[in-house]
Design a protein around this motif. Structure first.
Motif, short mmCIF file in Angstrom:
data_model
loop_
_atom_site.label_atom_id
_atom_site.label_comp_id
_atom_site.label_asym_id
_atom_site.label_seq_id
_atom_site.Cartn_x
_atom_site.Cartn_y
_atom_site.Cartn_z
N LEU A 247 44.42 48.92 39.22
CA LEU A 247 44.15 47.87 38.44
C LEU A 247 43.32 46.76 39.04
O LEU A 247 42.46 45.98 38.49
CB LEU A 247 45.42 47.27 37.93
CG LEU A 247 46.18 48.30 36.82
CD1 LEU A 247 47.62 47.79 36.68
CD2 LEU A 247 45.40 48.23 35.61
N ARG A 248 43.57 46.47 40.32
CA ARG A 248 42.79 45.42 40.85
C ARG A 248 41.34 45.97 41.16
O ARG A 248 40.40 45.29 41.06
CB ARG A 248 43.46 45.22 42.56
CG ARG A 248 44.75 44.58 42.38
CD ARG A 248 45.35 44.16 44.04
NE ARG A 248 46.45 43.47 43.85
CZ ARG A 248 46.91 42.33 43.59
NH1 ARG A 248 45.85 41.51 43.60
NH2 ARG A 248 48.16 41.88 43.60
N ALA A 249 41.21 47.26 41.44
CA ALA A 249 39.79 47.72 41.36
C ALA A 249 38.93 47.66 40.29
O ALA A 249 37.82 47.52 40.14
CB ALA A 249 39.75 49.26 42.00
N THR A 250 39.93 47.60 38.97
CA THR A 250 39.44 47.59 37.86
C THR A 250 38.99 46.32 37.28
O THR A 250 37.95 45.85 36.71
CB THR A 250 40.10 48.59 36.82
OG1 THR A 250 40.60 49.78 37.07
CG2 THR A 250 39.57 48.54 35.37
N TYR A 251 39.88 45.20 37.65
CA TYR A 251 39.89 44.04 36.91
C TYR A 251 39.43 43.10 37.88
O TYR A 251 39.35 41.75 37.55
CB TYR A 251 41.08 43.57 36.35
CG TYR A 251 41.65 44.18 34.88
CD1 TYR A 251 41.13 43.70 33.75
CD2 TYR A 251 42.06 45.34 35.08
CE1 TYR A 251 41.28 44.22 32.67
CE2 TYR A 251 42.37 46.30 33.88
CZ TYR A 251 42.22 45.53 32.82
OH TYR A 251 42.19 46.33 31.35
N GLY A 252 39.39 43.36 39.17
CA GLY A 252 38.89 42.22 40.17
C GLY A 252 39.81 41.28 40.39
O GLY A 252 40.93 41.57 40.84
#
Length: 271
Positions: A247-252
């Motif tokens: 999710l961090r990789a997707t949403y920054g």
């Protein structure tokens, strides 16, 4: 959720589109005005699953669906539906577009709007018969809108309009459903109705790919997830793919939201 669907392996490693996949996308790139919107997407949908397409605004979620349906041009790549071209298999695909993209002032009632989804079966310029109206009414019943069948669509609430468009897709009795933000802006009753419809489709062996924004309900509503942000970040079963790292990789940098979702996922796993 349904038990894991057994899927045969493709006949060989050179097969671009495995026939077991309801939707197979190979190296697809889409750009608007020379600006990439999707880049090198490679994906095979699992049969009989409810699949969320998740990512930030502008990630290309709606474009992914539209490109699969040949509604927007692609720069490169290819798409197959059940191992063949969409043109040949379009009768097996149901589409629910964003409600905001529809002209709700068009002078038809709910039953007529649903019946319009049957024109491929009826044939253009051929009369709508009793059996077609019965199919349309059956679809309205499935979404709880039978009492509004004669109501002009412009007089329906946003949630009711969404149910009518969902019924239109259901009437087509497709094997693959592509839905673009069906939960957006609907009331709680309509959200429950949509979830019930999705689960009913799955029980019938159908596959649904759904653009979805509410991260907190992904694990509750869906079996698998596609995490998208111009590129395919990750895809697969929710329990394996819907992680804080992905999710961090997707949403920054939207860390507060991700921490809340991560906390809810942890609590769900412990319950």
């Amino acid at each position: 959720m349904e038990p894991e669907t057994q899927r045969p392996e493709p006949a060989g490693s050179d097969d671009v589109h495995p026939a077991w996949s309801p939707l197979s996308i190979h190296d697809m790139t889409v750009a608007y005005h020379r600006q990439p919107v999707l880049w090198d997407i490679d994906y095979d949908a699992s049969p009989g699953k409810l699949i969320a397409i998740v990512g930030p605004n502008g990630a290309g979620k709606s474009t992914l669906i539209k490109a699969a349906l040949n509604l927007v041009p692609t720069i490169s790549g290819s798409v197959a539906v059940f191992g063949d071209s969409y043109r040949k298999q379009r009768g097996r695909v149901g589409y629910v577009p964003q409600r905001s993209s529809v002209d709700w002032d068009f002078p038809v009632n709910a039953l007529e709007a649903v019946t319009m989804g049957l024109y491929r079966k009826i044939g253009w310029f051929r009369p709508v018969r009793k059996q077609h109206r019965q199919l349309a009414m059956k679809a309205l019943v499935r979404v709880g809108m039978q009492d509004y069948a004669m109501r002009q669509i412009s007089q329906l609430s946003g949630g009711q309009q969404q149910r009518v468009f969902l019924a239109r897709a259901l009437a087509q009795d497709s094997d693959l459903y592509l839905m673009d933000e069906p939960f957006a802006g609907v009331d709680a009753a309509t959200e429950r109705a949509i979830v019930d419809v999705l689960r009913g489709l799955q029980q019938d062996g159908k596959t649904a790919l759904v653009v979805h924004h509410d991260l907190q309900t992904v694990a509750e509503y869906f079996d698998e997830v596609i995490l998208l942000n111009l590129r395919l970040i990750a895809s697969g079963p929710v329990k394996e793919v819907f992680t804080t790292e992905n999710l961090r990789a997707t949403y920054g940098g939207k860390l507060a939201l991700l921490d809340e979702v991560s906390h809810r996922m942890t609590m769900r796993g412990e319950s």
